[in-house]
Motif scaffolding. Structure first.
Motif, PDB file in Angstrom:
ATOM      1  N   SER A 405      16.799 -34.910   1.822  1.00  0.00           N
ATOM      2  CA  SER A 405      16.552 -34.188   0.963  1.00  0.00           C
ATOM      3  C   SER A 405      15.205 -34.609  -0.069  1.00  0.00           C
ATOM      4  CB  SER A 405      18.106 -33.727   0.278  1.00  0.00           C
ATOM      5  OG  SER A 405      18.310 -35.083  -0.755  1.00  0.00           O
ATOM      6  N   ALA A 406      15.073 -33.601  -0.506  1.00  0.00           N
ATOM      7  CA  ALA A 406      13.683 -33.996  -1.428  1.00  0.00           C
ATOM      8  C   ALA A 406      13.671 -34.632  -2.252  1.00  0.00           C
ATOM      9  CB  ALA A 406      13.512 -32.340  -1.351  1.00  0.00           C
ATOM     10  N   GLU A 407      15.559 -34.165  -3.219  1.00  0.00           N
ATOM     11  CA  GLU A 407      16.051 -34.908  -4.510  1.00  0.00           C
ATOM     12  C   GLU A 407      16.271 -36.415  -4.259  1.00  0.00           C
ATOM     13  OE1 GLU A 407      17.560 -31.974  -2.833  1.00  0.00           O
ATOM     14  OE2 GLU A 407      15.746 -30.473  -4.172  1.00  0.00           O
ATOM     15  N   ALA A 408      16.703 -36.867  -2.241  1.00  0.00           N
ATOM     16  CA  ALA A 408      17.033 -38.061  -2.198  1.00  0.00           C
ATOM     17  C   ALA A 408      16.191 -39.248  -3.331  1.00  0.00           C
ATOM     18  CB  ALA A 408      17.146 -38.744  -0.416  1.00  0.00           C
ATOM     19  N   PRO A 409      16.930 -40.170  -3.589  1.00  0.00           N
ATOM     20  CA  PRO A 409      15.954 -40.925  -4.170  1.00  0.00           C
ATOM     21  C   PRO A 409      14.687 -42.270  -3.376  1.00  0.00           C
ATOM     22  CG  PRO A 409      18.627 -41.951  -4.184  1.00  0.00           C
ATOM     23  CD  PRO A 409      18.608 -40.270  -3.279  1.00  0.00           C
ATOM     24  N   ARG A 410      13.569 -42.300  -3.725  1.00  0.00           N
ATOM     25  CA  ARG A 410      12.492 -42.486  -3.244  1.00  0.00           C
ATOM     26  C   ARG A 410      12.470 -43.027  -2.117  1.00  0.00           C
ATOM     27  NH1 ARG A 410      11.501 -44.044  -8.384  1.00  0.00           N
ATOM     28  NH2 ARG A 410      11.034 -46.224  -8.125  1.00  0.00           N
ATOM     29  N   LEU A 411      13.597 -44.323  -1.891  1.00  0.00           N
ATOM     30  CA  LEU A 411      14.117 -45.266  -0.909  1.00  0.00           C
ATOM     31  C   LEU A 411      14.764 -44.501   0.495  1.00  0.00           C
ATOM     32  CD1 LEU A 411      15.476 -48.972  -2.445  1.00  0.00           C
ATOM     33  CD2 LEU A 411      13.624 -48.876  -1.081  1.00  0.00           C
ATOM     34  N   LEU A 412      16.086 -44.377   0.097  1.00  0.00           N
ATOM     35  CA  LEU A 412      15.907 -42.417   1.018  1.00  0.00           C
ATOM     36  C   LEU A 412      14.594 -41.588   2.119  1.00  0.00           C
ATOM     37  CD1 LEU A 412      19.012 -41.348   0.225  1.00  0.00           C
ATOM     38  CD2 LEU A 412      18.882 -43.575   1.514  1.00  0.00           C
ATOM     39  N   ARG A 413      13.839 -42.017   0.768  1.00  0.00           N
ATOM     40  CA  ARG A 413      12.800 -40.435   1.290  1.00  0.00           C
ATOM     41  C   ARG A 413      11.725 -42.384   2.153  1.00  0.00           C
ATOM     42  NH1 ARG A 413      13.059 -38.719  -4.184  1.00  0.00           N
ATOM     43  NH2 ARG A 413      10.388 -39.591  -4.595  1.00  0.00           N
ATOM     44  N   GLY A 414      11.796 -42.869   1.803  1.00  0.00           N
ATOM     45  CA  GLY A 414      11.051 -43.839   2.873  1.00  0.00           C
ATOM     46  C   GLY A 414       9.907 -44.629   2.065  1.00  0.00           C
ATOM     47  N   GLU A 415       9.794 -44.604   0.611  1.00  0.00           N
ATOM     48  CA  GLU A 415       8.985 -45.338  -0.395  1.00  0.00           C
ATOM     49  C   GLU A 415       9.529 -46.397  -0.985  1.00  0.00           C
ATOM     50  OE1 GLU A 415       8.445 -41.742  -3.664  1.00  0.00           O
ATOM     51  OE2 GLU A 415       8.397 -40.071  -1.763  1.00  0.00           O
ATOM     52  N   MET A 416       8.849 -47.212  -0.901  1.00  0.00           N
ATOM     53  CA  MET A 416       9.239 -48.391  -1.611  1.00  0.00           C
ATOM     54  C   MET A 416       9.269 -47.919  -3.456  1.00  0.00           C
ATOM     55  SD  MET A 416       6.753 -51.278   0.119  1.00  0.00           S
ATOM     56  CE  MET A 416       7.325 -52.423  -0.903  1.00  0.00           C
ATOM     57  N   LEU A 417       9.735 -49.106  -4.685  1.00  0.00           N
ATOM     58  CA  LEU A 417       9.995 -48.967  -5.133  1.00  0.00           C
ATOM     59  C   LEU A 417       8.742 -49.902  -6.206  1.00  0.00           C
ATOM     60  CD1 LEU A 417      13.932 -49.498  -5.038  1.00  0.00           C
ATOM     61  CD2 LEU A 417      12.503 -47.781  -5.693  1.00  0.00           C
TER      62      LEU A 417
END
Length: 417
Positions: A405-417
């Protein structure tokens, strides 16, 4: 006592070295680096890997997180993509089990909605990555955690040392002693069911197909694993059975137990064989009344336990990881106290609704399908048939199960913190 008490604000202690605890330790340490001490405390970090026959359906969003953390490339060779799922509703004695609902395709282009991953491979990859990242590993337990006058958390280790930390994370399982010591209530109940798990070998390939047979005693799931074993191909089974029958089933000799499995597994994959020991686990539902306390955050099974009917237990815990890691890292980078009440409230807010909703759904599905009521059977089969004929609704269910989902935390979107 801690030799560096002034560093407490830049330290978190994670009690519990399971998948959720190790993933959180890795995510926070990778993001904040040497300036932040992440301590993972569990005797398991020094133990030899245990033989474990469990396997998990790792949803697409959780896979994104493991990829962003650099772990997925180690896990992928021992993972099996789940390309299709079929759902049947029948009795064990039925010769024909009609398929009422099929989920197939990809959650996103080139990405299956889930992969089956064996527990041992995932734990080994996470532990190796945590060591490489510089996570402080302590092969002992946490005896208690106490705050005095709003100061740092005083974490007493079983080896006798006390360390100070901005935050203590309880990742110590469904029977969390830290949750209990913090006085956080628990609402839950036991199901009259147990989950029997094993790895099954079979002579024909599964083709990435997962099957869930809804039977009167509970769901019987066949989940694809990577090829191997004596017969060339393997699947994991999660067999929900009435608890009163489990002892008798597990006392059968191997031939008779295989015959019982075959009655549920079916003949479509040819000859079958046991590739692991068979184990049983009582099933229950539970939810902490709060996911946070004073300088304390509950993670994974310490916060919630749900029925395995939808295969979402691990993914729910990894969603906790993504939300808590983002909360900790964002606070630390702003120079804020990562254990402050308002920071922890943000984590609670991020996870509460989703967790309760998933708990209600899995509990309702189990009650609806784990029975032999003819009226209920007709009603649920009608509902499955309606969903089967609505591609848009099926697509929505696939994305929800995948955790995308677009609202998911960054890590779940595959983005590094």
């Amino acid at each position: 006592m801690d030799r560096n008490p002034e560093g407490a604000q830049s330290r978190i202690v994670i009690a519990g070295g399971g998948i959720a605890g190790m993933t959180l330790a890795l995510a926070v340490k990778q993001a904040l680096g040497a300036a932040f001490d992440v301590m993972l405390v569990d005797p398991v970090v020094a133990a030899r890997p245990r033989i474990d026959n469990r396997a998990y359906a790792v949803a697409a969003a959780a896979r994104n997180m493991l990829d962003a953390l650099g772990v997925w490339k180690q896990v992928e060779p021992s993972a099996a993509p789940m390309m299709e799922m079929q759902i049947t509703d029948s009795r064990t004695s039925d010769v024909v089990r009609p398929v009422f609902l099929t989920f197939e395709g990809e959650a996103e282009p080139g990405q299956p909605f889930a992969h089956m991953v064996e527990n041992g491979a995932l734990v080994a990859a996470l532990l190796q990555a945590a060591k490489a990242a510089g996570v402080t590993l302590r092969a002992e337990g946490v005896r208690s955690g106490d705050c005095v006058d709003g100061g740092p958390m005083q974490v007493a280790l079983t080896g006798g040392e006390t360390v100070q930390a901005a935050l203590l994370v309880a990742a110590d399982g469904a029977r969390s002693k830290l949750r209990e010591k913090a006085g956080i209530g628990w609402v839950g109940w036991s199901y009259p069911q147990s989950g029997i798990v094993a790895t099954i070998g079979h002579e024909r390939p599964h083709g990435g197909l997962a099957v869930e047979h809804f039977l009167p005693s509970g769901p019987f799931a066949m989940l694809p694993l990577p090829d191997g074993g004596r017969l060339g191909h393997r699947s994991s089974i999660v067999w929900t059975e009435r608890s009163e029958n489990v002892e008798a089933l597990l006392s059968l000799d191997e031939a008779d137990l295989l015959a019982e499995i075959e009655r549920r597994f079916g003949l479509q994959l040819g000859e079958i064989a046991l590739e692991s020991r068979v184990s049983a686990h009582p099933l229950s539902f539970g939810m902490a009344r709060s996911f946070v306390g004073e300088r304390l955050a509950l993670l994974g099974d310490a916060a919630h336990v749900i029925h395995p009917i939808a295969g979402q237990g691990l993914n729910l815990g990894l969603k906790d990881v993504a939300a808590l890691a983002e909360t900790i890292v964002d606070a630390a980078r702003l120079g804020l106290d990562p254990g402050a009440a308002d920071v922890l409230e943000a984590y609670e807010k991020a996870r509460r609704f989703d967790t309760v909703a998933m708990g209600v759904v899995t509990d309702g599905l189990n009650r609806l399908f784990s029975n032999d009521s003819t009226p209920l059977r007709l009603m649920r089969d009608l509902g499955l048939g309606v969903v089967e004929r609505l591609p848009g609704l099926k697509r929505m269910f696939i994305r929800e199960a995948a955790g995308l989902s677009a609202e998911a935390p960054r890590l779940l979107r595959g983005e590094m913190l």
